[in-house]
Enzyme design. Structure first.
Site, mmCIF file in Angstrom:
data_model
loop_
_atom_site.group_PDB
_atom_site.id
_atom_site.type_symbol
_atom_site.label_atom_id
_atom_site.label_comp_id
_atom_site.label_asym_id
_atom_site.label_seq_id
_atom_site.Cartn_x
_atom_site.Cartn_y
_atom_site.Cartn_z
ATOM 1 N N ASP A 118 12.521 25.062 29.812
ATOM 2 C CA ASP A 118 13.192 26.360 29.793
ATOM 3 C C ASP A 118 12.525 27.256 30.831
ATOM 4 O O ASP A 118 11.417 26.974 31.304
ATOM 5 C CB ASP A 118 13.167 26.998 28.408
ATOM 6 C CG ASP A 118 11.768 27.285 27.905
ATOM 7 O OD1 ASP A 118 10.893 26.400 28.027
ATOM 8 O OD2 ASP A 118 11.521 28.388 27.374
ATOM 9 N N GLU A 183 9.540 27.385 25.253
ATOM 10 C CA GLU A 183 8.175 27.844 25.528
ATOM 11 C C GLU A 183 8.134 29.297 25.996
ATOM 12 O O GLU A 183 7.250 30.058 25.610
ATOM 13 C CB GLU A 183 7.517 26.937 26.576
ATOM 14 C CG GLU A 183 6.026 27.146 26.739
ATOM 15 C CD GLU A 183 5.656 28.280 27.695
ATOM 16 O OE1 GLU A 183 4.506 28.760 27.643
ATOM 17 O OE2 GLU A 183 6.526 28.697 28.506
ATOM 18 N N GLU A 184 9.088 29.688 26.822
ATOM 19 C CA GLU A 184 9.054 31.026 27.407
ATOM 20 C C GLU A 184 9.312 32.131 26.380
ATOM 21 O O GLU A 184 9.096 33.301 26.671
ATOM 22 C CB GLU A 184 10.063 31.134 28.552
ATOM 23 C CG GLU A 184 9.817 30.198 29.734
ATOM 24 C CD GLU A 184 8.553 30.531 30.522
ATOM 25 O OE1 GLU A 184 7.814 31.469 30.123
ATOM 26 O OE2 GLU A 184 8.295 29.859 31.529
ATOM 27 N N ASP A 212 1.197 23.033 32.452
ATOM 28 C CA ASP A 212 1.979 24.267 32.511
ATOM 29 C C ASP A 212 1.074 25.414 32.958
ATOM 30 O O ASP A 212 0.903 26.404 32.245
ATOM 31 C CB ASP A 212 2.596 24.553 31.139
ATOM 32 C CG ASP A 212 3.541 25.734 31.148
ATOM 33 O OD1 ASP A 212 3.996 26.126 32.245
ATOM 34 O OD2 ASP A 212 3.818 26.277 30.068
#
Length: 494
Positions: A118, A183-184, A212
């Site tokens: 994402d 995740e965001e 990441d």
């Protein structure tokens, strides 16, 4: 007890490793254009997890990821992690988590690679020079939203596995993937999934690898810590509708004035957090940490130039890195409900909501920070004696993560970086937040390393995000090499 290798045996092993490395490098170099095209296809998908209107794109991104892993013959599953409750009470299906497994040899080390596909929001009108969802190749850089955070690193790991397979080389370790799509916005649903599968999918995992994150400078880095994050909404509501400032200005106590007034009490001009109890909870900077920061490659003038400022909060490297990585910060991100379009509009908003965050560090606890912030803002608001209503909500409460940089995982990382890039890596911490790292640590008890390939100037979460061709391709080589180095950790044990 440790295995003992004769020098001649060690020489043979070294030569075999060199041969394997050269073969892998040649394969990766010969397929780099193909890697760019796959990244182009992935960037094209507007997988913005913060935009509920883009949820179908996010579901499609997860399917594309699963299909890519299936094409390599992996045991792939799309794990349902439930629904997301929106602020208006509606529910929305969360994107499924992709899991995959390559190899199940009980005599081999098993690594689990975590990533996400994402992205942050992006629009041309935000100040992008190119279409954020059309990968643009300029000057050796690949520009596009998600290019560095985190689609290229996820693909680099997949391509590393693919290289072994294409050359009919046995993977030196068993490889598992966990790839999510939220995740965001806080990794909704992933904590519960990890907890539910700790005795199944994660039971045979030895180590977890996360990519990441980014380098600090032009020197490659290994990351051993991240800050956590608490994200708040502070809503002030007054009249039952927006009002004309010419008619009502001077007669009503305006919500915007109240909101700005309380926001101004969060942090001093010098960066000191004014909320009682926050600074007192922070773990002190040790002499060892100070020495590590002193040795890291970091150019303050270059940093200022890159972000376009003439002055920073701190003027020396150690203080600046410490406040970027291991001290909490308050950042105010925006005000919803305020007039923000071009032109002029003489409106008094009836309700405004400030959005701000506090980055967590050891030994802070998000639950305690929530109480401290809520109590403090209500006490400040009460002193204003306003008839308006204040509501404080914490929507994200992610803990910080910290690893031991002397762990064999990091020693293996140093060897891999030296082989691929020819230099020793910096050992760094990260100012941003990767919520799942702490969950992996707490639930599985596994050791974790963060192995970045993103550049220091990639512009994560900003306009013109990019990853360089060099980092993408050489990063794929790094990942392929690291799998071999991790396999050596288990070889030294009986």
């Amino acid at each position: 007890m440790k295995l003992i290798f004769l020098p001649s045996v060690l020489l043979v092993i070294s030569n075999v490793h060199a041969f394997l490395y050269n073969e892998l490098v040649q394969y990766i170099d010969s397929h780099k254009e193909e890697y760019v095209e796959v990244l182009r296809d992935w960037v094209e998908v507007e997988s913005d997890s913060s935009d509920v209107l883009r949820r179908s794109d996010l579901h499609r991104m997860m399917e594309i990821t699963a299909q890519k892993l299936r094409s390599l013959g992996g045991n792939v599953e799309l794990v349902d992690i439930g629904e997301q409750e929106l602020l208006d009470g509606q529910t929305l299906a969360l994107p499924k988590v992709v899991t995959a497994q390559f190899g199940n040899d009980p005599d081999k080390t098993t690594v689990c690679i975590y990533g996400h596909v994402d992205v942050q929001p992006a629009k041309m009108e935000d100040g992008w020079d190119t279409d954020p969802y059309n990968l643009t190749d300029l000057g050796g850089n690949l520009y596009g939203r998600g290019a560095s955070d985190n689609k290229a690193p996820v693909l680099a790991w997949i391509h590393a596995v693919e290289a072994y397979q294409a050359l009919s080389m046995e993977l030196p370790v068993n490889v598992k993937f966990v790839i999510e799509g939220m995740e965001e916005t806080g990794s909704n649903g992933l904590d519960a999934m990890i907890l539910a599968q700790q005795d199944t999918f994660f039971s045979d995992v030895d180590y977890i690898i996360i990519s990441d994150c980014s380098w600090l400078s032009r020197r490659p880095a290994l990351t051993y810590g991240t800050r956590g994050n608490t994200y708040f909404f502070a809503e002030v509501e007054g009249p039952n509708k927006d009002l004309h400032s010419g008619v009502y200005g001077g007669t009503v106590i305006e919500p915007m004035t109240d909101l700005i007034g309380i926001l101004d009490t969060l942090i001093s001009p010098s960066g000191k957090i004014l909320i009682p109890g926050i600074r007192e909870a922070v773990a002190p900077l040790s002499d060892e940490e100070w020495k590590m920061y002193q040795d890291i490659e970091f150019d303050i003038d270059d940093y200022k130039s890159k972000i376009g400022v003439s002055q920073l909060m701190y003027n020396n490297k150690v203080d600046l890195l410490a406040h970027r990585w291991r001290y909490p910060t308050v950042s105010i991100h925006g005000i919803e409900g305020a007039f923000s379009a071009s032109g002029s509009k003489t409106v008094i908003p009836a309700k405004v909501t400030a959005k701000f965050s506090i980055r967590q560090v050891p030994n802070m606890d998000p639950a305690m920070v929530k109480k401290q912030v809520t109590d403090y803002l209500h006490s400040v608001f009460a002193k204003r004696k306003s008839p308006n209503k204040l509501k404080v909500t914490m929507i994200i409460g992610a803990k910080p993560w910290l690893a031991d940089p002397s762990h064999p995982l990091y020693e293996a990382g140093k060897v891999a970086v030296k082989r691929v890039f020819g230099v020793e890596p910096d050992l760094i911490r990260e100012g941003g937040t990767i919520p799942i790292a702490r969950t992996f640590q707490d639930v599985t008890g596994k050791s974790i390393i963060m192995l970045p390939i993103g550049g220091f100037d990639d512009g994560l979460h900003s306009q013109n995000e990019k990853i360089s061709r060099y980092n993408y391709v050489e990063g794929t080589k790094l990942f392929a090499t690291y799998l071999n180095e991790v396999a050596q950790i288990k070889r030294s044990k009986v």
